[in-house]
Design an enzyme around this catalytic site. Sequence first.
Site, PDB file in Angstrom:
ATOM      1  N   GLU A 137     -10.144   2.730  -4.826  1.00 32.12           N
ATOM      2  CA  GLU A 137      -9.757   4.114  -4.547  1.00 32.12           C
ATOM      3  C   GLU A 137      -8.625   4.603  -5.476  1.00 32.12           C
ATOM      4  OE1 GLU A 137     -10.923   4.420   0.133  1.00 32.12           O
ATOM      5  OE2 GLU A 137      -8.976   3.533  -0.282  1.00 32.12           O
ATOM      6  N   HIS A 152      -2.966   3.140  -4.631  1.00 30.46           N
ATOM      7  CA  HIS A 152      -2.388   2.709  -3.346  1.00 30.46           C
ATOM      8  C   HIS A 152      -0.985   2.137  -3.546  1.00 30.46           C
ATOM      9  CE1 HIS A 152      -5.635   3.525  -0.567  1.00 30.46           C
ATOM     10  NE2 HIS A 152      -6.518   2.950  -1.371  1.00 30.46           N
ATOM     11  N   ASP A 169       0.866  -1.180   0.000  1.00 28.17           N
ATOM     12  CA  ASP A 169       0.000   0.000   0.000  1.00 28.17           C
ATOM     13  C   ASP A 169       0.905   1.234   0.000  1.00 28.17           C
ATOM     14  OD1 ASP A 169      -2.306   1.765   0.417  1.00 28.17           O
ATOM     15  OD2 ASP A 169      -3.336  -0.059   1.024  1.00 28.17           O
TER      16      ASP A 169
END
Length: 617
Positions: free
Chosen positions: A341, A278, A205
């Site tokens: 995201e 990410h 991440d």
Amino acid sequence: MKKLLFLILSVVSLSFFSCNESPKQTAINIIPKPAHLTVLPGNFKWNSKTRILVVQPEKLKFESHYLANIISKHTGFKPEIDSVQGEMDMSNTIVLRLSPKASKNQEGYEMNVTKQNIAIVAPASKGIFYGIQSLLQLFPPSFYESIHQKEWKIPACFIQDAPRFPYRGMHLDVSRHFFPPADIKRYIDMLAMYKFNTFHWHLTDDQGWRIQIKKYPKLTEIGAWRDSTLIGRYGSKPVRYDKKRYGGFYTQAQIRDIVHYAAQRHITIIPEIEMPGHCSAALASYPQLACTPGPFHVATTWGVFKNIYCPKKQTFQFLENVLTEVMELFPSKYIHIGGDEVPKARWKESKLCQRLIKKYHLKNEDGLQSWFIGKIGKFLNAHGRKMIGWDEILEGGLSPHATVMSWRGIKGGIEAARLGHDVIMAPSGYTYFDHYQANPKFQPIAIGGFTTLKKVYSYDPVPKVLNAAQAKHILGAEGCVWTEYIPTFKKVQYMALPRMAALAEVDWTPAKEKNWPDFQRRIHEHFQIYKALGYNYCPGSYKVDIVVQDSTKTGYQIALTSEIYHPDIRYTLNGSRPVIQSKKYERPFTVPKGTKIEAAVFVKGKLMEVPSVKVIK
Ligand code: ACM
């Protein structure tokens, strides 16, 4: 014949219950609750002479030794393991036997505990393993305190068990905070206790890359380390950092060892390599994979970051090389590629991205994400693997064969199932265990939300709007432990326990067998196990629910309930704040319209929560 036996056993147990209703008869605390359980009179007594007999010892080598080791750890007995040969004296034994007749489900098992012996029979070693987990929970919680005593009573019972769902998962984010291999093994032990079969390991991440990739050493030389970490809550002012270098990663040897440890416990590890977003830690290591020149740094705060992988040739080369090493380490059918995201600003500004959108007649940047994920999906499929992504992978079109993990509620899961794709349900409002589980005023910092034990327990992974064929695509549910606000493994346990036990029952137990008051009783017993094993846990929400059960001419019948087992609830009807001397709640009571009820839970005389207040209208 089996049905007849079952019937006889049921009748025996029913008559036993009706004439002898002591609390002992309900003292079976197995979580997740078995599909069928009949309590029988009497006990098996486990003592220093009890032997483990195995019918096909070479096929159940791990399982038999696993059981023997746990027994020896907690009781001091050293059970002998023998193979069954011809006629043998079966008294005072536990028999482990493989038989396809035991269950239609490869994960199912049957267990019969009598005064003479215990038998666990299953079609495969995983069923035997789950039978052993149930057996271990038939010991009283004091067993786990490792106090040596002469014998241990195990209640006689007959169990026929198999899981409701084939996918029963728990996730752990090791990027935001890193947990060493010993903690990961402990986490796997927790999963094994509750018959989870999947550990979703979130390995990369923005805040850290945690898996050694031999071809790209900078991923762990640079990407595994951040200069500093945000102190306190994201968004709070003034923004403060601890200015301490933080990080860590798993070597390939450590990963192999953990994958093996999990596999022995019938747990598949699904690795997650996040893309196309990410990925700050990867871009800090290899800035050439971005759309802009950089430099980039490993994130020191939380949230979503706009620098993402650029869909260039060398990015795909990189990701395919990374995934090749990942597939060598993880034999799982599934590889999780994230997909959540992904801000598209960089792709909007990029000439290359706009050229690709035109060239492949894509609608927009969402279409480009879909194209990106599709390419990776094809690569994984070509290597015999299947791709899982978070529900954003639906945007811009879902790749063939992709499995969707529905986290932004259940909408994505419903859409994917209707499109004929497999789905894993992880709706944040029910299965995100980084949320608060009790009044934030009394809790350690969490990301937000409010997902109590009772709420997790209430969850049904199959949305009612799906028809039977679509519902088959719901493979099960997963609990997620994101670790922005979870810096220690003790806190991982606090956030996961006991909610993962509730989820285990959601995933395993037939919906019609679920029963909240009974779960409350059993989880209360499991708290004793947690204490004995040194597991940190949250005792639950002390909030009182003031429930209007009924209204009649004479008034309103009120019940006061709490998540806490057998709570000491005190209440007032005169507008005053409850104190320990206030009236103790024993049973539902009736009040006239307009009454103001205030109620709270007390433990050892101490008020545990802000009192609940309700004016009856
Ligand atoms: C997620 O929580 N961003 C999958």
